[in-house]
Scaffold this active site. Sequence first.
Site, short mmCIF file in Angstrom:
data_model
loop_
_atom_site.label_atom_id
_atom_site.label_comp_id
_atom_site.label_asym_id
_atom_site.label_seq_id
_atom_site.Cartn_x
_atom_site.Cartn_y
_atom_site.Cartn_z
N TYR A 142 55.36 -41.83 -18.82
CA TYR A 142 54.46 -42.87 -19.67
C TYR A 142 54.25 -42.39 -21.03
O TYR A 142 53.85 -43.40 -21.97
CB TYR A 142 53.24 -43.22 -18.90
CG TYR A 142 53.32 -43.99 -17.44
CD1 TYR A 142 54.60 -44.52 -17.25
CD2 TYR A 142 52.16 -44.19 -16.61
CE1 TYR A 142 54.78 -45.17 -16.03
CE2 TYR A 142 52.26 -44.84 -15.23
CZ TYR A 142 53.44 -45.50 -15.01
OH TYR A 142 53.49 -46.17 -14.27
N LYS A 192 60.54 -35.46 -6.92
CA LYS A 192 61.81 -35.97 -6.78
C LYS A 192 62.72 -34.95 -7.11
O LYS A 192 63.57 -34.99 -7.97
CB LYS A 192 61.93 -37.32 -7.43
CG LYS A 192 63.43 -38.05 -7.06
CD LYS A 192 63.37 -38.61 -5.86
CE LYS A 192 64.84 -39.23 -5.41
NZ LYS A 192 65.06 -39.61 -4.21
N ASP A 224 60.31 -40.98 -2.35
CA ASP A 224 60.61 -41.86 -1.46
C ASP A 224 60.14 -41.75 0.14
O ASP A 224 59.62 -42.61 0.78
CB ASP A 224 62.21 -41.97 -1.62
CG ASP A 224 62.99 -40.88 -1.57
OD1 ASP A 224 62.30 -39.80 -1.73
OD2 ASP A 224 64.28 -40.90 -1.64
N ASP A 248 50.87 -43.42 -9.55
CA ASP A 248 50.51 -44.83 -9.92
C ASP A 248 51.16 -45.65 -8.66
O ASP A 248 50.14 -46.34 -8.34
CB ASP A 248 51.16 -45.39 -11.23
CG ASP A 248 50.72 -46.57 -11.92
OD1 ASP A 248 49.67 -47.11 -11.42
OD2 ASP A 248 51.15 -46.99 -12.97
N ASP A 252 48.69 -47.21 -5.58
CA ASP A 252 48.61 -48.87 -5.10
C ASP A 252 49.11 -49.00 -3.59
O ASP A 252 48.29 -49.82 -2.97
CB ASP A 252 49.70 -49.77 -6.07
CG ASP A 252 49.01 -50.04 -7.05
OD1 ASP A 252 47.83 -49.45 -7.68
OD2 ASP A 252 49.17 -51.00 -7.84
#
Length: 360
Positions: A142, A192, A224, A248, A252
């Site tokens: 970001y 990852k 994942d 993020d 959620d």
Amino acid sequence: MATFKISVINGDGIGPEVVAEGRKALVAIGERCGHSFSFAEYLAGGCAIDATGVPLPDATIKGVKDSHALLFGAIGGPKWENVAHHLKPEAGLLKLRKELDAWANLRPAVVYDELCDASTIKPEVLKGTDIMVLRELTGGIYFGQPRGIEGSGPTRKGFNTEVYSEFEVERIVKMAFEIARGRRKKVCSVDKANVLESSQLWREVAIRIGKQFPDVALSHMYVDNAAMQLIRDPKQFDVIVTGNIFGDILSDEASQLTGSIGMLASASVGGPVGFFEPIHGSAPDIAGQKKANPLATIGTVALLLRYGLKLEAEAALVERAIKAVLKSGLRTGDIKQPGTTIVDTVAMGEAVAKQIRTIA
Ligand code: NAD
């Protein structure tokens, strides 16, 4: 009597509605526990663009830095979607996080027994879930440079950069271990590392820091797999620590375990002034209809008391009050269940404030 200066950013959409209820919880805590809270309101987001032309006016940064903690609602909405990127409400939010050096985002996902049936996941899978998602907040993709959109025609490209420095990983992973020590002593670092070099570095640092905390169990998971495991068996997690974008998304996802995104609170800390906000956005689809669930914001007030003002007993009192209200059967529409009473945003907020004043 202690006096605390609380800066308040209502923001857009449901922001003002839920923040109003969060403030009632703080006022009730003040009355019951002998603290005084003064509130100073500042603009950010779409309403700031309308009033001043920019999403984060300098007066907001100055005012927030001069307070003990920031209570933030939510920003953004369709009205400001097509403004230039650097003027978008979200750009203001990212800038504010950077200005406050709020590099650690704590997002607890606790499944209340009373809401086990409100989720789309089986109650037996959920019961007892209590996860702390710790998301790195001021680094990663970001913020990484270079970024942009360049060229023209079929080769026109959009690009962003995922980048982490040792010190950024070190401090967030260390915080994860410290938090885990006060909980069930398990840290799961999510990355990852099979594909991304930034994740390889992340994992190396996590292992190195882990050696300083031999009493805490460290595990690693690819993002994942973590997304899948959160739904399959959420109780296996205690503290999850991860980078900005993975955090993020996973937080959620974790919100769905709790029944609704309207239940999840967050604290962004690290700098001199903590930044406390519900994880949901401005929910333009329900704004102005008194349908928003204020419990995420009231839970956020508990985090403000705990991590911002170091008032643990007061934080626990707010959490007990939320639980008592849920037990009494009151629900906003997003967490409705058979046999419960649907109330609006204000009635839910006032019910919690009443519990704060009276609960044993
Ligand atoms: P959202 O979180 O605003 O809404 C997603 C869904 O959840 C909607 O159906 C909404 O009605 C529901 N919802 C959200 N909060 C709720 C609550 N408290 N009670 C009941 N239901 C609730 O996400 P979105 O729709 O993707 O984004 C809307 C706007 O908010 C966009 O402009 C986005 O950029 C912005 N946004 C801001 C923040 C922030 O301020 N930190 C975070 C996320 C999104």
